[in-house]
Design an enzyme around this catalytic site. Structure first.
Site, mmCIF file in Angstrom:
data_model
loop_
_atom_site.group_PDB
_atom_site.id
_atom_site.type_symbol
_atom_site.label_atom_id
_atom_site.label_comp_id
_atom_site.label_asym_id
_atom_site.label_seq_id
_atom_site.Cartn_x
_atom_site.Cartn_y
_atom_site.Cartn_z
ATOM 1 N NE ARG B 292 -58.672 111.085 99.142
ATOM 2 C CZ ARG B 292 -58.943 111.588 97.950
ATOM 3 N NH1 ARG B 292 -58.189 111.276 96.912
ATOM 4 N NH2 ARG B 292 -59.967 112.404 97.799
ATOM 5 C CE1 TYR B 433 -63.161 107.444 107.776
ATOM 6 C CE2 TYR B 433 -64.433 108.676 109.360
ATOM 7 C CZ TYR B 433 -63.520 107.708 109.085
ATOM 8 O OH TYR B 433 -62.964 107.000 110.099
ATOM 9 C CD GLU B 434 -59.700 112.397 104.934
ATOM 10 O OE1 GLU B 434 -59.322 112.795 103.823
ATOM 11 O OE2 GLU B 434 -59.703 113.114 105.951
ATOM 12 N N GLY B 435 -63.138 110.913 101.073
ATOM 13 C CA GLY B 435 -63.345 110.538 99.676
ATOM 14 C C GLY B 435 -63.965 109.165 99.572
ATOM 15 C CD GLN B 440 -60.043 107.382 98.130
ATOM 16 O OE1 GLN B 440 -58.836 107.445 97.888
ATOM 17 N NE2 GLN B 440 -60.674 108.290 98.862
#
Lengths: 591, 591
Positions: B292, B433-435, B440
């Site tokens: 992240r 992406y990546e959350g 977050q």
């Protein structure tokens, strides 16, 4: 069905906020009452939902294409355009004497939203024809009007606006295309025009180009620019010397060809002067308010469609358990508060800007048709103040809304197949063409705020204050919250108006450093004001037991507008009033 | 040259704000002092400016392509990746014992920004290898580490992360891929993974897939998920049963193939358990902070490049006379206040987020290498608090920055040839992406704010308050303005922290209705705080006559951050604290 026209919300705004009844009381609009509005909007919805909306994705996948000087429109566009023309949609707001329907702008704007929700690329073709028609109505002689307008209204021909050249975009004083008088009343045009929307295509028999050019020997700058009409095919059937040499490969609105047009490479393109020489830019400015309003409506239209698509996905997509544990397992993502926040933001922006635009449209109608001159003037000033707000705010918010639409889709939103990304790509032109947001903001500062010494701005603030009074009188929790946010927004707006008036001459850099934030502030305050009015009306209907679901939704959306969008106004005020210096503090070399 | 690495700004932040000297005093980083940082950054800049940056546009025009189960990378990518690996860039932050360079994250993050500015699509391949390496370092046994990590660091092989399935995106508890034990310690994997970045390509000899799957009979939900390593080519040289069946057609980052991978369609894909069974998600979470953080850096990188391109265009493009009449005719548009406002907004966002990210990176280094346990803990808490801010704010702002970049270009920005639009298309994946930003924000609310009862949040607020004191002590106009804005932002932040703590259990819907605005507020406050610290340092250097141009620019940018970005915090606070109810007020059926 990928799009359902929000007929109910449109009619609510038209009747309750924009004064449809008052518009129908204006001379010439006697037949344009509520029943007519319902009939026209429903027919318009059917057409756009069924015929145009399915073409939006097709146009993105199979854009207009160029080969050998010709442009082929996306398959299906020609047939849809013929149906559009046969349905009388091109002539909706144009004079009956030329084959139009003579309906008020209030109805026209709602219909305009629908065709743009269905497909902005498609809608641009009739939008440009509207521009050409208005240019000819404004400045053309009777013979010229007869020669072109009926064919434009019938859809046999389409129109274009030729302003931009490689060196002349926002600054039209730099136009170089030249016009040489031929002695017979005609001219020959020579030059290159770029970014000509639907400048070449195969959907109609002829294309009527309206062209800014300089007559040989005309003064430099803006005072030497004239307006010409230059048809692709001349009256005697010969091909005129205006040719498409390429079309652009664009981020979005790919189905609408953006042409480079070459005038006069083979001896000169025959053109005819529209109105008087050297007054071309003046005519353009009259039209431009209409065109800018139309682009603002495109922003609303795009936001509406992006919203509908995001809602559909959020109802369908199952992922994660709700934070309040209200379902035992994973639920549709519409149950997640942050998804709700995104959808509400999209919805509130769209409804707020729609209300502002339709209220502006009604003012336009009164400005043109009201029997009382003072009322005409007052409505004209109000309309003109609102145009940069409608254009600037509705297009800027449409970008945010389209981006949120992708975000609601998560990873799927980034995949082109889903269609959400197209809205984001399409939206980005809206803050640029027909004058960038900065150009709208210049207009707001100069012509709309400073020129009358802030009179119109303050009159609007006074009306907002009156609405605050009504909200306080209502006394409901929603109304009181709205009154508080609206009051803060109004005071922020007035602070900035004072700042603009105090500094526009002495320190123009300070004022124009905050011109776009001023536009965003003013637009948010005015759209929020309309949502506040909507809240009051909805409370009354709700109390009377009328359509409670719709009224409750309107109240919830209005409240959201206050709580989440109007609260931005304070920060904008501070940035404008206290932050001007830091905009231009960095040395040019240091960037 | 389309990109120049901002080495000077990076070194300023590393030395003056992030404490490079303190990092170099940590055990293991003795050779990573200022001189090393200069040498590494300059070499990294040369490589990325000359080798990778020119490929960014190429990759957009000629994306990776799929045919017959194989993916061909964009021409030139393979050679550039080989140079990247040979230059030792893959191993920059990884342990020396596996062939890495063992440099601190502080230096690694700066280098990571450069390669991402050069090409996000390209940079994703080594970024995913980093993820695989960290997964194996975290949870792999020694033999497994020896088998994979040296080849990943040398660039002979690359790595991927296989998390997402069609029904399991943000919610990994829904993962269905299954792993059947084979009795010999190995497993056979069966399932479909989607959105696998660089999941198949021709740039390396082998691809090491890290895969989340359920061992047969494992518990439902998150507690039954294990992590497996599953190489494309097995140790004995045979092809494993993992195959790419398609790649996605995406809005942006087109050069990076996004694969659908099918595991086990031909008898089962051989996989090996990483660490212990059913702890897969836990291992992922350790890595996820790193991934992240890396995506946040991508946002900064993209913003930097969009900014540079917009500045170049604004210097070059001549249009309209300045409003202050400072040039007799039309001038370069960089002289227009609104263009300056846009460029300053882009610049301030970028510098603010860069400072926040590098300060976070230094905290990571201290959290891992500091000899004192209390210091490690404190730094770990600080770093973990900052990760969702770095990811969330840097990516959200990169979208705005990329959109402003297009806007500065006017109509030309909408033409793909210009290249400005690519940044906007590329940016949109970063908030997903990546959350997603919402994920977050959940992390910020739950693990980072509520779990320790707001201790870390309040400790940060106390540090911000100390900086306000220093600003007030400085007494310059810029410092005093900054102190005022920073104080208001801090108070807004604390109000929201109190709100979160008070309601997270009793009314989670209210808290999560404002979770993303809370992230934006916290991020803006923390990035603004770093800009405030930068302002103080720059004032001192300026007083000493050191590098006055750079220091004046830093002060001007910091001041702009305060005047134009920190002022948003008040509205965000109001929306969160007073506006929670209206987020979820609309009935589900009414959308």
């Amino acid at each position: 069905m990928t799009y359902r026209a929000p007929v109910k919300d449109m009619l609510f705004v038209m009747k309750e906020l924009a004064g449809l009844d008052a518009v129908a009381a204006l001379p010439g609009f006697e037949d344009a009452g509520f029943d007519t509005a319902v009939a026209v909007l429903e027919e318009c919805a059917r057409f756009n939902e069924n015929v145009v909306a399915p073409l939006n994705r097709v146009g993105d996948l199979d854009p207009s294409s160029f080969a050998d000087g010709r442009v082929r429109a996306t398959p299906g566009f020609k047939e849809a355009f013929q149906q559009f023309a046969e349905g009388g949609w091109q002539g909706l707001q144009h004079p009956v004497e030329f084959g139009g329907q003579g309906l008020p702008k209030l109805i026209g704007a709602a219909c305009g939203e629908m065709v743009n929700s269905a497909s902005i690329s498609f809608a641009l073709c009739p939008l440009l024809s509207d521009g050409a028609i208005e240019a000819l109505l404004t400045a053309g002689g009777h013979e010229m009007q007869q020669a072109y307008i009926p064919n434009l209204i019938s859809g046999r021909w389409t129109g274009t606006m030729n302003l931009t050249e490689p060196q002349a975009g926002s600054d039209l004083s730099l136009v170089r295309t030249r016009a040489e008088p031929q002695g017979d009343g005609s001219y020959k045009l020579f030059g290159t025009k770029i970014f000509i929307t639907w400048g070449e295509h195969d959907m109609a028999e002829n294309i009527v180009h309206l062209v800014l050019a300089r007559v040989s020997g005309a003064p430099e700058g803006v005072k030497g620019i004239s307006l010409f009409v230059c048809p692709k095919v001349l009256a005697d059937g010969t091909r005129n010397d205006v040719h498409c040499v390429s079309i652009e490969h664009k981020l979005g609105i790919k189905a609408s060809p953006t042409a480079v047009l070459q005038f006069g490479d083979h001896g000169g393109a025959v053109g005819y002067l529209v109105g008087e020489q050297n007054r071309g830019l003046e005519y353009m400015f009259i039209m431009m308010n209409a065109a800018r309003f139309g682009v603002g409506v495109q922003g609303i239209a795009l936001a509406e469609r992006a919203y509908q698509q995001a809602v559909a996905y959020a109802r369908d997509r199952v992922q994660s358990r709700p934070v309040d544990g209200s379902t035992p397992g994973a639920s549709a993502i519409i149950r997640h508060p942050d998804v709700r926040r995104m959808l509400m933001t999209m919805r509130a922006h769209t409804e707020g800007c729609r209300a502002m635009a339709l209220v502006a449209a009604a003012a336009y109608d009164a400005a043109h048709a009201h029997p009382d001159e003072a009322a005409r003037k007052q409505n004209q000033a109000f309309y003109e103040f609102l145009v940069p707000l409608v254009k600037g705010l509705s297009t800027e918010m449409s970008l945010d809304v389209a981006s949120l639409g992708v975000q609601v889709h998560g990873g799927m939103g980034f995949i082109e197949e889903t269609g959400a990304a197209q809205h984001l790509r399409d939206a980005k032109i809206l803050t640029i063409y027909e004058g960038t947001t900065a150009i709208q903001a210049n207009d707001l500062v100069g012509r709309k705020t400073a020129r009358d010494g802030g009179a119109t701005a303050r009159a609007i603030a006074a009306q907002i204050e009156a609405t605050e009074g009504e909200l306080n009188a209502s006394g409901s929790a929603a109304a009181l919250a709205m009154a508080r946010h609206l009051g803060a927004a109004r005071r922020a707006f007035l602070d900035v108006v004072d700042f603009v008036l105090a500094k526009v001459k002495s320190d123009p850099n300070a004022v124009f450093s905050g011109s776009v934030p001023y536009l965003m502030l003013a637009g948010t305050a005015v759209a929020g004001w309309q949502m506040a009015r909507a809240l009051l009306v909805a409370e009354q209907h709700l109390a009377a037991g009328e359509d409670p679901e719709f009224m409750k939704a309107k109240i919830a959306t209005a409240r959201f507008y206050g709580d989440h969008l109007l609260v931005r106004c304070g920060g904008l005020r501070d940035a404008i009033v206290d932050g001007a210096e830091s905009v231009t503090a960095l040395e040019l070399e240091a960037f």
